[in-house]
Write an enzyme that holds these catalytic residues in place. Structure first.
Site, short mmCIF file in Angstrom:
data_model
loop_
_atom_site.label_atom_id
_atom_site.label_comp_id
_atom_site.label_asym_id
_atom_site.label_seq_id
_atom_site.Cartn_x
_atom_site.Cartn_y
_atom_site.Cartn_z
N CYS A 251 13.46 11.21 6.69
CA CYS A 251 13.33 10.70 8.05
C CYS A 251 14.58 10.99 8.85
CB CYS A 251 13.06 9.20 8.02
SG CYS A 251 14.26 8.30 7.04
N GLU B 116 9.01 16.17 15.05
CA GLU B 116 9.50 16.07 13.69
C GLU B 116 8.71 17.04 12.81
OE1 GLU B 116 8.55 12.52 11.43
OE2 GLU B 116 10.59 12.48 10.67
N GLU C 127 9.76 1.58 10.44
CA GLU C 127 10.76 2.64 10.20
C GLU C 127 10.03 3.96 10.36
OE1 GLU C 127 13.91 2.53 9.70
OE2 GLU C 127 14.28 0.43 9.21
N LYS D 215 0.88 -1.18 0.00
CA LYS D 215 0.00 0.00 0.00
C LYS D 215 0.91 1.22 0.00
CE LYS D 215 -1.76 2.97 2.23
NZ LYS D 215 -1.61 4.42 1.98
P1 NAD Z 1 2.24 8.68 7.61
O1 NAD Z 1 2.51 7.94 8.86
O2 NAD Z 1 1.23 9.75 7.63
O3 NAD Z 1 1.80 7.67 6.45
C1 NAD Z 1 2.60 6.56 6.11
C2 NAD Z 1 1.73 5.53 5.43
O4 NAD Z 1 0.80 5.01 6.38
C3 NAD Z 1 0.91 6.06 4.25
O5 NAD Z 1 0.92 5.10 3.22
C4 NAD Z 1 -0.47 6.20 4.87
O6 NAD Z 1 -1.52 6.10 3.95
C5 NAD Z 1 -0.49 5.02 5.82
N1 NAD Z 1 -1.47 5.12 6.91
C6 NAD Z 1 -2.07 6.21 7.41
N2 NAD Z 1 -2.90 5.87 8.43
C7 NAD Z 1 -2.81 4.53 8.56
C8 NAD Z 1 -3.38 3.59 9.46
N3 NAD Z 1 -4.23 3.95 10.42
N4 NAD Z 1 -3.03 2.30 9.34
C9 NAD Z 1 -2.13 1.89 8.40
N5 NAD Z 1 -1.56 2.74 7.51
C10 NAD Z 1 -1.89 4.05 7.60
O7 NAD Z 1 3.65 9.22 7.12
P2 NAD Z 1 3.97 10.11 5.85
O8 NAD Z 1 3.49 11.49 6.11
O9 NAD Z 1 3.51 9.41 4.63
O10 NAD Z 1 5.56 10.08 5.83
C11 NAD Z 1 6.36 10.88 6.62
C12 NAD Z 1 6.86 10.10 7.83
O11 NAD Z 1 7.56 8.94 7.39
C13 NAD Z 1 7.86 10.90 8.64
O12 NAD Z 1 7.57 10.71 10.00
C14 NAD Z 1 9.19 10.27 8.29
O13 NAD Z 1 10.19 10.42 9.26
C15 NAD Z 1 8.80 8.84 8.11
N6 NAD Z 1 9.81 8.14 7.32
C16 NAD Z 1 10.63 7.25 7.96
C17 NAD Z 1 11.64 6.59 7.24
C18 NAD Z 1 12.58 5.61 7.91
O14 NAD Z 1 13.20 4.83 7.22
N7 NAD Z 1 12.70 5.64 9.23
C19 NAD Z 1 11.81 6.84 5.87
C20 NAD Z 1 10.94 7.75 5.27
C21 NAD Z 1 9.96 8.39 5.99
#
Ligand code: NAD
Length: 501
Positions: A295, A394, A261, A186
């Protein structure tokens, strides 16, 4: 290039069991170019029924001999085909990535040109680790033969963020396939197109059996359906810590294996003996590259008091010179943030910095000379205290929070005074000091006189609220198999049934 190059709107479908198919529902998600807001694609907002179909296809593929009987060497061949497919289509995929999230095309081209290495690496190492090792168990006078088998979990449910869509996918898909799992992905609702084109290319150009890799685009509720699914054996999530907690909760309910992650608030620490120009470059890499949407962003910049003024002046000058513009132009240094909601989040944090008493050295606003509604100026706050919101949460945007310190002990105390633990860096010529920092800082990745480097064979992941488990390296493969311990009795006698030998 200009947005007039974007012609029309392309409609994509779900990709399940080796082919595109329509969603059970009628809702669609629009995908726009954040540079100016042009809508250029739509994808289905997958329903729970769609997720059921994708998981069923992945389960059936996992049980079919065509995939189940593959040896690591067979899967290596397929992973190499995937890598070759990426190489052949790197430019196209890079352009799709840029159109979705506004990241610089030159960064995405670089990322895509190296992406195949993740697939090649896991194809290679899966052959080494799956051979199994024998254990000299001290039982029955050495007449027991004990060895380890590594077996895939089954169906992996993967959910990813929007900032480096195909890279984050590779960190999961490559080890998952190498270990023999099947996969339901997804992607983020902000960046679903590259995932759909990628899976299409894979099924056009490789021998991956149908149903092994499925893509269901959708919003949070699609992700929630996947995480709650009782026929998913392993969950792999990249995203925010807040959503990561929900995924962990759902995984806990079903006792599904899970790796996470998550976010960061990484300290980038500059001592007075550092080469200051290199350190400024490292801070720029840490917080302004990718418009701060990484991230591992070095969002807390800790500067020794002796060089604080000089450092801030250099950083502010460099930040002010950053060339913003169309991310497709090769000389642009900073594009927009990925979507309007993210712009509002970043701007809200800038306001909180001002309200809580930080000094805005530069930036913080939408530049007047850029189109759309997603540009934000490179921003530097000074006089930041580590308990201010801009130092604790963040931001995921180009906002550096500069904090002054006077000793290594104080720097370490500030560095570790955070919920997160994804990455950290130190800039110094003193290797004893660097070593103490490396040993004491609570972070999954530490750079000395560098920032923002990753590699397929180097593990990546978070301490504390930055995650569970590791991606990349051998540790990244271990997340995708379970271990079976096998005992063969060569002694010929079974022994006392009432005593554990
Ligand atoms: P997000 O948590 O809003 O969304 C991530 C994913 O989760 C999306 O595909 C979203 O549709 C899905 N999602 C949302 N609600 C959900 C639920 N209730 N259940 C399951 N899935 C759900 O994050 P974002 O805004 O897409 O990305 C930014 C974040 O990602 C930042 O916090 C960043 O640090 C983190 N990030 C971490 C890494 C790493 O390797 N540690 C790498 C890239 C990004």
């Amino acid at each position: 290039m200009s947005t007039t190059d974007i012609e029309g709107v392309t409609d994509y479908e779900l990709f399940i069991d080796g082919a595109f198919r329509a969603s059970h529902g009628g809702d669609r998600i629009e995908v726009s170019f954040p540079y100016d807001g042009t809508v250029w694609a739509t994808v289905p907002d997958a329903t729970e029924e769609d997720v059921d179909d994708a998981v069923a296809a992945a389960r059936a593929a996992f049980e079919r001999d065509e995939w189940r009987d593959t040896k690591p060497s067979d899967r290596r061949v397929i992973l190499n085909q995937i890598a070759d497919t990426i190489d052949a289509h790197a430019d196209e995929l890079a352009e799709l990535e840029t159109l979705q999230n506004g990241k610089l095309l030159r960064e995405m081209k670089e990322q895509l040109s190296g992406l195949g290495e993740w697939y090649r690496y896991y194809g290679r190492i899966a052959e080494e680790v799956e051979s199994g090792r024998t254990i000299p168990v001290d039982k029955k006078d050495g007449q027991m033969f004990n060895y380890i088998r590594h077996e895939p979990f089954g169906v992996v449910g993967a959910i990813t963020a929007w900032n480096s869509p195909l890279l984050l996918t590779a960190w999961k898909l490559a080890p998952a396939l190498a270990a023999g799992n099947t996969f339901v992905h997804k992607p983020s609702e902000e960046t679903p197109v590259s995932a759909l084109r990628f899976v299409e290319l894979i099924y056009e150009h490789t021998d991956l059996p149908d149903g092994v890799y499925n893509v269901v685009p959708g919003q949070g509720q699609t992700g929630a359906a996947l995480t709650a699914h009782t026929d998913v054996d392993k969950l792999a999530f990249t995203g925010s810590t807040a959503v990561g907690r929900k995924v962990a909760k759902a995984a806990g309910e079903n006792l599904t294996k899970v790796s996470l992650e998550l976010g960061g608030k990484s300290p980038n620490v500059i001592f007075s003996d550092a080469n200051l120009d290199d350190a400024v470059n490292g801070v720029m890499k840490g917080i302004f590259a990718a418009t701060g949407q990484t991230c591992m962003a070095g969002s807390r910049v800790l500067v020794h008091e002796d060089v604080h003024e000089e450092f801030v002046s250099k950083l502010t000058e460099r930040a002010g010179d950053i060339k913003m513009g169309d991310p497709r132009n090769m000389d642009t240094q900073m594009g927009p943030v990925a979507f309007r909601g993210q712009w509002e989040t970043v701007h809200k944090y800038v306001q909180s910095g001002l309200e809580e008493g930080a000094t805005l050295e530069i930036g913080g606003e939408m530049p007047a000379d850029q189109p759309g509604e997603c540009f934000i100026q490179p921003t530097v706050f000074v006089d930041v205290e580590n308990d201010m919101t801009v130092a604790r949460e963040e931001i995921f945007g180009p906002v550096a929070s500069v904090i002054s310190f006077s000793s290594l002990d104080e720097a370490l105390e500030i560095a570790n005074d955070t919920d997160f633990g994804l990455a950290a860096a130190i800039w110094t010529q003193d290797m004893d000091r660097a070593n103490e920092f490396v040993e004491t800082v609570e972070a999954g990745t530490v750079w000395v006189n560098e920032y923002r480097l990753i590699a397929p064979n180097s593990p990546f992941g978070g301490y504390k609220a930055s995650g569970l488990g590791r991606e990349n390296g051998r540790e990244g493969l271990e997340e995708y198999y379970q271990t079976k311990s096998v005992w063969y009795n060569h002694a010929g006698e079974v022994g006392d049934p009432f005593v554990l030998e």
